[in-house]
Design an enzyme around this catalytic site. Structure first.
Site, mmCIF file in Angstrom:
data_model
loop_
_atom_site.group_PDB
_atom_site.id
_atom_site.type_symbol
_atom_site.label_atom_id
_atom_site.label_comp_id
_atom_site.label_asym_id
_atom_site.label_seq_id
_atom_site.Cartn_x
_atom_site.Cartn_y
_atom_site.Cartn_z
ATOM 1 N N GLY A 11 0.780 -1.239 0.000
ATOM 2 C CA GLY A 11 0.000 0.000 0.000
ATOM 3 C C GLY A 11 0.808 1.283 0.000
ATOM 4 O O GLY A 11 0.313 2.324 0.454
ATOM 5 N N ARG A 64 -14.797 -15.200 -10.585
ATOM 6 C CA ARG A 64 -14.339 -13.805 -10.707
ATOM 7 C C ARG A 64 -15.508 -12.829 -10.840
ATOM 8 O O ARG A 64 -15.493 -11.737 -10.301
ATOM 9 C CB ARG A 64 -13.445 -13.655 -11.944
ATOM 10 C CG ARG A 64 -12.094 -14.266 -11.775
ATOM 11 C CD ARG A 64 -11.170 -13.924 -12.932
ATOM 12 N NE ARG A 64 -9.974 -14.737 -12.856
ATOM 13 C CZ ARG A 64 -8.942 -14.481 -12.065
ATOM 14 N NH1 ARG A 64 -8.949 -13.427 -11.273
ATOM 15 N NH2 ARG A 64 -7.892 -15.273 -12.047
ATOM 16 N N MET A 89 -3.776 -7.199 -6.785
ATOM 17 C CA MET A 89 -3.243 -8.318 -7.545
ATOM 18 C C MET A 89 -4.311 -9.346 -7.935
ATOM 19 O O MET A 89 -4.047 -10.539 -7.942
ATOM 20 C CB MET A 89 -2.089 -8.978 -6.775
ATOM 21 C CG MET A 89 -0.889 -8.064 -6.658
ATOM 22 S SD MET A 89 -0.491 -7.194 -8.209
ATOM 23 C CE MET A 89 1.282 -7.080 -8.118
ATOM 24 N N ASN A 106 -5.154 2.351 -13.134
ATOM 25 C CA ASN A 106 -4.194 1.365 -12.632
ATOM 26 C C ASN A 106 -2.802 1.948 -12.738
ATOM 27 O O ASN A 106 -2.535 2.783 -13.605
ATOM 28 C CB ASN A 106 -4.271 0.082 -13.470
ATOM 29 C CG ASN A 106 -3.306 -0.990 -12.976
ATOM 30 O OD1 ASN A 106 -3.194 -1.232 -11.765
ATOM 31 N ND2 ASN A 106 -2.595 -1.631 -13.893
ATOM 32 N N HIS A 108 1.220 0.630 -13.146
ATOM 33 C CA HIS A 108 2.040 -0.542 -13.459
ATOM 34 C C HIS A 108 3.499 -0.111 -13.499
ATOM 35 O O HIS A 108 3.817 0.953 -14.038
ATOM 36 C CB HIS A 108 1.605 -1.138 -14.813
ATOM 37 C CG HIS A 108 2.388 -2.363 -15.158
ATOM 38 N ND1 HIS A 108 2.174 -3.578 -14.540
ATOM 39 C CD2 HIS A 108 3.415 -2.560 -16.013
ATOM 40 C CE1 HIS A 108 3.025 -4.465 -15.022
ATOM 41 N NE2 HIS A 108 3.790 -3.871 -15.916
ATOM 42 N N GLU A 142 -7.944 -6.150 -21.107
ATOM 43 C CA GLU A 142 -6.647 -6.815 -21.204
ATOM 44 C C GLU A 142 -5.782 -6.383 -20.017
ATOM 45 O O GLU A 142 -5.872 -5.246 -19.557
ATOM 46 C CB GLU A 142 -5.920 -6.442 -22.518
ATOM 47 C CG GLU A 142 -6.709 -6.718 -23.781
ATOM 48 C CD GLU A 142 -7.845 -5.709 -24.004
ATOM 49 O OE1 GLU A 142 -7.634 -4.506 -23.738
ATOM 50 O OE2 GLU A 142 -8.938 -6.135 -24.419
ATOM 51 N N ALA A 172 9.097 6.962 -8.547
ATOM 52 C CA ALA A 172 8.367 7.606 -9.651
ATOM 53 C C ALA A 172 6.866 7.334 -9.521
ATOM 54 O O ALA A 172 6.033 8.213 -9.776
ATOM 55 C CB ALA A 172 8.892 7.104 -10.994
ATOM 56 N N GLU A 173 6.514 6.117 -9.121
ATOM 57 C CA GLU A 173 5.091 5.778 -8.958
ATOM 58 C C GLU A 173 4.418 6.722 -7.970
ATOM 59 O O GLU A 173 3.307 7.206 -8.206
ATOM 60 C CB GLU A 173 4.936 4.331 -8.469
ATOM 61 C CG GLU A 173 5.393 3.289 -9.458
ATOM 62 C CD GLU A 173 5.113 1.872 -8.970
ATOM 63 O OE1 GLU A 173 4.006 1.594 -8.499
ATOM 64 O OE2 GLU A 173 6.030 1.020 -9.062
HETATM 65 C C1 GAR Z 1 3.587 -1.282 -7.333
HETATM 66 O O1 GAR Z 1 4.924 -1.317 -7.779
HETATM 67 C C2 GAR Z 1 2.626 -1.348 -8.511
HETATM 68 O O2 GAR Z 1 3.094 -0.657 -9.633
HETATM 69 C C3 GAR Z 1 2.568 -2.841 -8.766
HETATM 70 O O3 GAR Z 1 2.512 -3.405 -7.482
HETATM 71 C C4 GAR Z 1 3.234 -2.565 -6.573
HETATM 72 C C5 GAR Z 1 2.354 -2.292 -5.378
HETATM 73 O O4 GAR Z 1 3.066 -1.600 -4.391
HETATM 74 N N1 GAR Z 1 1.429 -3.177 -9.584
HETATM 75 C C6 GAR Z 1 1.464 -4.079 -10.564
HETATM 76 O O5 GAR Z 1 2.452 -4.750 -10.819
HETATM 77 C C7 GAR Z 1 0.168 -4.216 -11.350
HETATM 78 N N2 GAR Z 1 0.383 -4.952 -12.549
HETATM 79 P P1 GAR Z 1 2.303 -0.846 -3.217
HETATM 80 O O6 GAR Z 1 1.333 -1.865 -2.605
HETATM 81 O O7 GAR Z 1 3.393 -0.456 -2.257
HETATM 82 O O8 GAR Z 1 1.593 0.326 -3.802
#
Ligand code: GAR
Length: 214
Positions: A11, A64, A89, A106, A108, A142, A172-173
């Site tokens: 998170g 699902r 996930m 989202n 990534h 997708e 960066a995220e």
């Molecule tokens: C992050 O790096 C996000 O980009 C990735 O999971 C991590 C979650 O970290 N997401 C994916 O790979 C989606 N395909 P967080 O729980 O610390 O935010």
């Protein structure tokens, strides 16, 4: 704009979104956090901030679609307008993606459309790319695909491991996701022919070269 964040684990992106939305000029409000796992560490970030946090355990559902319908009902019951996936996930169904079309974001950890799916950093290193980064995009059916809102670029170093690269991309995220959410919440974002157009977007003028000469 009432925004929900869906998580499965640590998170840290949720924490970055909560921090950004606390600023007085923020246009999005994190109003709900849902995890599919009750032990997700990220739920603590929500609780610490006084944000309602729920677990919807996917294992309680026959399939699902049932899980996705329950999620969607929870979101609608809370008057949610935007949904951010942040390390969520579970693969969502096409039904969910359509129901929340252009209201579902989202993040990534790669420069999509390169390296969708799992293990993005290991695959980026194996491909020998000089830059990687992260992408915030609207979700389509997708996996890790859909109109791109914001990307952040980081250099890849020769000595990088998947872990060191992941740590750099994560920084960066934490900057990109709040920018993307604020843009969408501000109403400046449109999807035209499956591309995102942003009113008054400011574009950096710099070219970045890796390795630097000399
Ligand atoms: C992050 O790096 C996000 O980009 C990735 O999971 C991590 C979650 O970290 N997401 C994916 O790979 C989606 N395909 P967080 O729980 O610390 O935010």
């Amino acid at each position: 704009m009432r925004t929900a964040v869906l998580i499965s684990g640590r998170g840290s992106n949720l924490a970055a979104l909560i921090d950004a939305c606390r600023q007085p000029d923020a246009r999005a409000e994190i109003a709900l956090v849902i995890s599919n796992r009750s032990d997700a560490a990220g739920l603590e970030h929500a609780r610490a901030a006084g944000i309602p946090a729920e677990t919807v355990d996917h294992r309680r559902f026959a399939g699902r679609e049932e899980f996705d319908r329950c999620l969607s009902d929870r979101l609608e019951a809370q008057g949610i307008a935007l949904v951010c996936l942040a390390g969520f996930m579970r693969v969502l169904t096409g039904w969910f993606a359509e129901r929340w079309r252009d209201r579902l974001l989202n993040i990534h950890p790669s420069l999509l459309p390169a390296f969708p799916g799992l293990d993005a950093h290991r695959r980026a290193l194996a491909a020998g790319v000089r830059f990687s980064g992260c992408t915030v995009h609207f979700v389509r059916a997708e996996i890790d695909a859909g109109p791109i809102i914001v990307q952040g670029v980081v250099p890849v170093r020769q000595e990088d491991t998947p872990e060191t690269l992941a740590a750099r991309v994560l920084q960066a995220e934490h900057r990109c996701y709040p920018v993307a959410l604020d843009l969408v919440a501000s109403g400046r974002v449109r999807v035209v022919d499956e591309r995102v157009l942003i009113d008054d977007a400011a574009t950096p003028a710099t070219i970045v070269i890796n390795p630097e000469s000399g």
